[in-house]
Each structure stands twice: as C-alpha cells, then as structure tokens.
Design an enzyme around this catalytic site. Structure first.
Site, PDB file in Angstrom:
ATOM      1  N   GLU A  56       2.510  -7.515   2.487  1.00 53.08           N
ATOM      2  CA  GLU A  56       2.456  -6.062   2.719  1.00 53.08           C
ATOM      3  C   GLU A  56       2.276  -5.701   4.187  1.00 53.08           C
ATOM      4  OE1 GLU A  56       0.839  -7.597   0.270  1.00 53.08           O
ATOM      5  OE2 GLU A  56       1.145  -6.518  -1.615  1.00 53.08           O
ATOM      6  N   PHE A 118      -9.644  -3.718 -11.961  1.00 50.98           N
ATOM      7  CA  PHE A 118      -8.812  -4.769 -11.388  1.00 50.98           C
ATOM      8  C   PHE A 118      -7.922  -4.182 -10.282  1.00 50.98           C
ATOM      9  CE2 PHE A 118      -4.752  -7.205 -11.502  1.00 50.98           C
ATOM     10  CZ  PHE A 118      -5.242  -8.378 -10.955  1.00 50.98           C
ATOM     11  N   GLN A 119      -7.892  -4.843  -9.153  1.00 51.42           N
ATOM     12  CA  GLN A 119      -7.125  -4.424  -7.974  1.00 51.42           C
ATOM     13  C   GLN A 119      -7.487  -3.002  -7.521  1.00 51.42           C
ATOM     14  OE1 GLN A 119      -2.916  -5.403  -8.627  1.00 51.42           O
ATOM     15  NE2 GLN A 119      -3.310  -7.426  -7.752  1.00 51.42           N
ATOM     16  N   LYS A 168      -2.144   5.351 -10.852  1.00 52.26           N
ATOM     17  CA  LYS A 168      -1.043   5.003 -11.746  1.00 52.26           C
ATOM     18  C   LYS A 168      -0.799   6.065 -12.813  1.00 52.26           C
ATOM     19  CE  LYS A 168       1.071   1.268 -14.293  1.00 52.26           C
ATOM     20  NZ  LYS A 168       0.979  -0.110 -14.768  1.00 52.26           N
ATOM     21  N   MET A 484      -2.378 -16.651  26.204  1.00 56.33           N
ATOM     22  CA  MET A 484      -3.255 -15.701  26.884  1.00 56.33           C
ATOM     23  C   MET A 484      -4.716 -16.112  26.738  1.00 56.33           C
ATOM     24  SD  MET A 484      -3.108 -13.223  28.910  1.00 56.33           S
ATOM     25  CE  MET A 484      -1.710 -12.112  28.834  1.00 56.33           C
TER      26      MET A 484
END
Lengths: 576, 163
Positions: A56, A118-119, A168, A484
C-alpha cells in the site's frame, strides 16, 4: 417507487462514480475485506484504470507522483487496518511536500468501530497529523459531498493529502446519488490574491535593490507559476536559485540560475543568499536544509519579501519584511504588471557589480569532480543520463547521496520533471514514483535515480511494473553503502561506519530478470554512456531496464553545509 | 506571555482532537482548553489559554486558522476582554473552621452548593487569579477536592467572534 430505486446507488457505487466524475484516470490500490464492495464496483466499470501495487505504501507514492507530474489530484485506495498503516508513510510523504492526493480507506462496519474488530485501526486518528484534512463517513448520504470536499481541499490553497475513511456497511447502504459540482465550506476559504498594498511595497523594494536575489521553491512548481517566474526574473535581470523542491521552476541551464541552494547547494547560490540585500522568496519556506542556522542567516542585513499561499509558512523560521499571502501565479502576475508600469528601473550599475561578484563565486566551479577516476563516479552517471536523455526526462529519485547528485547534475529546465521526497525524505519512493509518472506520461522518458539501499525498500514494485508494462529505467548508483549515512559517519563520527554497509546485496541483474525485466551491471566508467544509450534505445523502449552502476564507495556530496552551520560556511570538495 | 485564544469551529466529531493534536505535535503550551457548542449547534466555541513568545503565538493562531474545520480565530488578549473560570471546591467544614470557611467563601462571593455535617462544596467564579487567591486564603489542610473548568473568554463591548 421503482423509479426511485433506479436512482439509488450503494456507497461503493457512489465512491466509484465520484472518482469517475472527477475525471480520475488511475486509482492505485490494493484490495482487502473492508473495500471489497468498492472493488466489486471497480470491476464493473471502465471509466478509470485500477493499478494493483504490491504494497500500500507504493499505491500512495504512485498516486503522489502522478499528482506531481500532472498537477492533477492523485488517488489511492487501500483497505482498513494494515492497509492504512502501510499507506501512512506515503501520506506523510505527500503531506510534507504539499501534494494533492485523495486516499480512500476502507474501515470496519460502523457498529464494529471501537470494538477492536479485525483489521481495525483509528484511521482518522492515525493520519490526522499527516493530512491536510480527513473524514470518517458514517452515513452514506454524506458520501458524495464528502468526496467532493476531499477533492476541493486536496487541490486548492496549499495542496495536500486528504483521507476519506469509509466503513464497509456504508459502502453497502443505498442512497440517491447526486454529485455536487462544488461545495461551499464556510471554514475553508484560501486566500488567492495578494494584498495590493504589499505588492506595491514589494515592487518598490525590488527596484531599490543593490544585491537582489530570488529564492524560488516548490510552490512555484505546484502553483504552475514557472512562466511568470521566468518573465519576472528576466525582466529584472536578477539572479535566481531553486530549492530542491523547486528544481525546474526556473530553467537550470539559464545563466541567471545559480543552481540549487541549501545544505548541498552550489557555492554561488548559498553565497548570494547570504549576502543579498533584498530577497524575494517565492513559494519557499526557509526550512532547515535550505538556510541552515537561522541565527547565522540573520547576521547579514537584508530585506525579505515572502510570497506564499500558506500564511503559517511566513515568519515561521525567518522574520520577513513584506509578507504576501496568495497564490504564487497570481502574485507574480500582479507583480509583473506593477513592474511594467513603474518608472524606475533596477539599478544597472549595482546589479553589474553584484553579477561580477556572483561570477567570481561561480568560478569556484564547486561541482567539479575527478573525471579521470578508474572507478565510476556517481556524478558522471547523472551527467551522462542528462546528455543521453537530452535533459528532457522525468527523473524520480530516492533519498540520500544519489538524490543530491541527481539534483545537482541533472539540469531541469522544465517544472514537474523532478519528482522526489524533499520534506519527509522517504527512502523507497523512487520506484513507485516512476510508476506514477510513467503511467501519467506513457510516451515520456522516465528514469529513477536510486541507490542500492533505497531501491530495496519498495523493490517489490518491479512486479507491478511487469504487470502494467511500465518501461521505466532504473539507474542504481550502487556504492554498497547507505551513502549519506556513511558520509555523515565519515565527517562527524570518526569514520565509524555503524550499520551503514550493505552486506549481502542481491544480484540486481538476476533480480530484474526474475521479475521479467532487463538487468545490466556496469563496472567501468567507459561503459556508462553505452549502457544508458542502450537502455533508452528504441529496442528497449517497451522494457523496464535495471542498471546497476558500481560506483565509487568513498565519493561524498559537496558542497556541504553542516547541520547548525551557516549557509556561507560550506565545505567544498577541494578543502578535504 | 499568557494569551487567551478564542475560536469557532465546525461542531463535528474529532474537532477537539484536531486542536489538541496540533498543540502537542508542534510543542505549543496549553494551560487550559474549554469547548462547548454555541447557540448554533453546528458551531463549537473553544477558549484556549496558552503561553509563548509573540512569534509562537503568531504561529499558533496561523496554524489554528489553517485547520480546515476552524472558521474564526481571535486572540482575546489583543484587546479588552472578560475572562471567567468556574471552580468547585469541596472542603472540610467542622468545628470553628466551619463558620470561618463560610465567611471566606462569602468574601470571594462563592456559593455553598452542597452541605454535609463535615463538608461544604463551594462554587466560585472569576478570573483564574481570583480562584487561586481563594485557595491560598483557606487552610490547604481543609481542601478535599478542587475542580476547575479552565478559562472562558469574551471580548468587551462591541468586540465579538461570530460567523
């Protein structure tokens, strides 16, 4: 009744139709439980193309790069919970560089919110400090208007990312769909026109200047004000410098451009910044990597005009004399009109003397490096890339030494060609950035200048590039170090290279081939140009080419202003 | 310098956390913060008491204005204003101290709003310094509990913060 049902749409349909109404071309995303209704609607439509990333974070970076390269709002779609937390790095990156994106995130159903489902994460809470604004849509009736607000807020004023969190159950609920042409928000009215009195004062100050300097930042690029900046700079005959974010805002190959300023800016740009008597700052924010120590900067007397769309950027780190809040394009246009009416002209004699001084500084040739090295110098690769692409490519970079060399040696003559993470400094952006740019400009040459460390932070996207046949050219400056970090350890930590050596690197040629691409390894300076020419040849036009340049491990980025030091206290290459 | 900043914002879920989050993210001081809906239920009015140099206060007002939900911001300390805070104090009120406690409350124009054999609960309104003065005037050993609302403020005369 039947008619009414016909007009109704589910929340998922509404999300998809809103995106279509906005003229969105690409949605970068990754499906998951909370967004399955939305994905089902995406399956049924053909208004925009969905690009399936492999993580993502890359979805948001690609949407961000699409926005940077086109000036349009980029769009990403991720699921709840880990989908969101993975996206946060991308959102924060866009936030720091003021990039307009809309990120639609799935959320657990409204009755489950707060129950550790969940999630589930508190998306609005997690993203709040790194978005311009965010919304949780609890009622499907608010969905369309919220989407409209998200696009307006992302694109106007000082742009930035906006998150729309959609539970949802809301994506399943039905309501009438009506996408508003616009939405009034009483609390949101960005100032776009500069104050006329301040403009007059600014123009007067510019005409009185003996040692003027124009300091142009990312706001010029974001505000599409490059033509106005060029006209103003040429009309006045003043020197100009671009920030890292502003590269391309004024042509790099033009004599009046002193190059980039700041921590790794040119000697002439930094000296002119420090010693000017009138400074016109346009769409820039005097950040720590640009002016170094503000107390040291303030030691020299100068009057400052600061043009910015965000009032909070003005007088934040450096006190200014003439603040002008407004859209840079509007303000510069108004300034030009006033300058053309003015009877006075810039002081030619003073300006001549100032340019003589600047040319003296410029003659230090601060970007010179060893051209006869038997080992590939990273600067040489970038210079050759500039030649091979005729200075007309879109260049993305990751973060570190290679980013600075890209900024110093690839001369950007056009805005929106240089795509990098300036504010947050996110390693791993380069490859997903290149995907977003190449999809936006399918016929353009797109190269990702990266290092062997940065590229591994989002390397899974080579798979996305295969799926969508994204023919970017990856230019890896492989010095086997986090360059760096190594440089700072050499300078400030007694050369104790704690954990900055990259052991066990993969064979990038085989890795590229495993993903279905073309891999090349280049070991000798004499092979650099040929490799680049081959990569950009018509034969490989449709292919992603991964070039692994084995570069000098000990090369450092110069000039350098140490943290806490003043702009004129640079370390130059020859001084070591 | 102490400043009292008043603001009007959309009365939406999470509005308070946007302001509180801004103060913590940017390391601004926050002495007190009060918030409640106004006569127009779509609006929240907030009073924030903060301290900082003029530069910091300028940044605070600019950053507050930048929040998308914020409609108007006013630094009340820029002009004449009135500031009030409510305090509820539960004190021991026994023996000789019981009468003394009532007298002290009267001097400060406090009202006793709850009484038991052994305690008074006193309601006091005023500026923060007046409430401080009351707490200093009574024996700390008698204080059982104090609750303060933090300051609310309003401009004097015609000066007002309206949409």
């Amino acid at each position: 009744m039947i008619y009414c049902q016909f007009m109704e749409a589910t929340g998922a349909e509404i999300v998809v139709r809103c995106l279509a109404e906005e003229g969105v071309e690409f949605v970068f995303g990754y499906p998951g439980g909370a967004v399955l209704n939305i994905y089902d609607e995406i399956f049924k439509q053909n208004k925009f193309k969905h690009v399936l990333v492999r993580h993502e974070q890359a979805a948001v970076h690609a949407a961000d790069a699409y926005a940077r390269a086109t000036g349009r709002v980029g769009v990403a779609l991720v699921t709840s919970g880990p989908g969101v937390t993975n996206a946060v790095t991308g959102i924060a990156t866009a936030y720091m560089d003021s990039i307009p994106i809309v990120v639609v995130t799935g959320q657990v159903p409204t009755p489950a919110i707060g129950l550790d489902a969940f999630q589930e994460v508190d998306t609005v809470g997690i993203t709040r400090p790194c978005v311009k604004h965010n919304f949780l849509v609890k009622d499907v009736k608010d969905l369309a208007v919220t989407m409209k607000k998200a696009f307006i807020i992302a694109a106007t004023g000082r742009p930035g990312p906006v998150v729309v969190d959609v539970p949802k159950d809301v994506t399943a609920h039905l309501t009438e769909f009506d996408y508003p042409a616009t939405v009034e928000m009483r609390s949101y009215n960005p100032v776009v026109k500069g104050h006329s009195g301040q403009l007059k004062r600014a123009v007067q100050m510019l005409l009185e200047a003996k040692r003027p300097m124009i300091y142009a930042g990312g706001g010029v690029v974001l505000g599409d004000a490059s033509p106005q900046l060029a006209e103003l700079t040429r009309l006045l005959g003043f020197p100009v410098t671009n920030t890292l974010m502003g590269l391309g805002g004024y042509p790099a190959t033009d004599k009046q451009n002193l190059g980039m300023l700041g921590m790794h800016g040119t000697y002439e740009a930094n000296m002119a910044m420090q010693h000017c008597d009138v400074l016109l700052a346009v769409g820039a924010r005097f950040d720590d990597r640009v002016i170094g120590n503000p107390a040291h900067f303030a030691r020299e007397q100068r009057r400052i005009i600061h043009v910015d769309i965000d009032p909070s950027s003005i007088s934040k780190r450096v006190k200014v004399d003439v603040p002008i809040v407004g859209d840079v394009q509007n303000v510069l246009t108004d300034m030009l009109a006033l300058l053309k009416q003015a009877k006075e002209k810039p002081d030619a004699a003073a300006l001549n003397a100032w340019w003589t001084q600047i040319e003296l500084w410029r003659s230090r040739n601060c970007l010179k490096y060893n051209q006869n090295s038997p080992i590939i110098k990273p600067q040489y690769v970038v210079e050759k890339l500039w030649e091979v692409t005729k200075g007309d490519a879109f260049i993305t970079s990751d973060v570190g030494q290679h980013q600075m060399w890209a900024a110093q040696y690839y001369k950007f003559d056009k805005p929106r060609r240089w795509i990098n993470s300036g504010g947050l400094g996110t390693m791993g952006v380069g490859l997903p950035y290149a995907m977003g740019v190449q999809l936006a400009h399918p016929d353009a040459q797109v190269a990702c200048i990266t290092g062997e460390s940065s590229i591994q932070m989002c390397i899974q996207e080579l798979s996305t590039c295969k799926q969508y046949r994204i023919p970017i050219k990856v230019v890896t400056l492989n010095n086997r170090y986090m360059g760096m970090v190594r440089q700072w350890q050499e300078f400030f930590y007694g050369s104790r290279y704690a954990e900055s050596y990259m052991e066990s690197l993969p064979d990038f040629v085989k890795l590229a081939e495993a993903y279905g691409h073309v891999g090349m390894r280049i070991d000798k300076p004499g092979d650099v140009e040929a490799a680049l020419k081959e990569a950009f040849s018509p034969a490989l036009k449709e292919r992603l080419v991964f070039m692994d340049f084995q570069t000098d491990q000990t090369e450092n980025v110069f000039p350098m202003v140490e943290g806490g030091k003043g702009l004129s206290e640079m370390i130059l290459a020859e001084e070591l | 310098m102490r400043h009292i900043i008043s603001l009007l914002m959309e009365n939406e879920a999470g509005a308070l956390s946007r302001v509180a989050g801004l103060f913590s993210a940017r390391a601004y001081n926050i002495e007190s913060l009060t918030v409640a809906p106004t006569e127009d239920a779509t609006l929240s009015r907030m009073t924030i008491v903060t301290t900082g140099s003029e530069d910091v206060i300028e940044q605070i007002t600019k950053q507050l204005n930048k929040l998308v939900d914020v409609i108007k911001v006013m630094d009340l300390t820029d002009g004449l204003h009135i500031e009030r805070e409510l305090m509820l104090v539960k004190v021991k009120a026994v023996g000789a101290g019981r009468e003394e406690m009532k007298r002290t409350a009267d001097i400060f124009r406090g009202r006793i709003i709850d009484v038991t054999d052994a305690t008074y609960t006193i309601e006091l309104t005023g500026t923060g310094s007046k409430l401080d003065a009351f707490l200093e005037a009574i024996d700390p050993a008698f204080i059982i509990e104090t609750v303060r609302t933090g300051a609310s403020g309003i401009g004097r005369g015609e000066r007002s913060l309206k949409v």
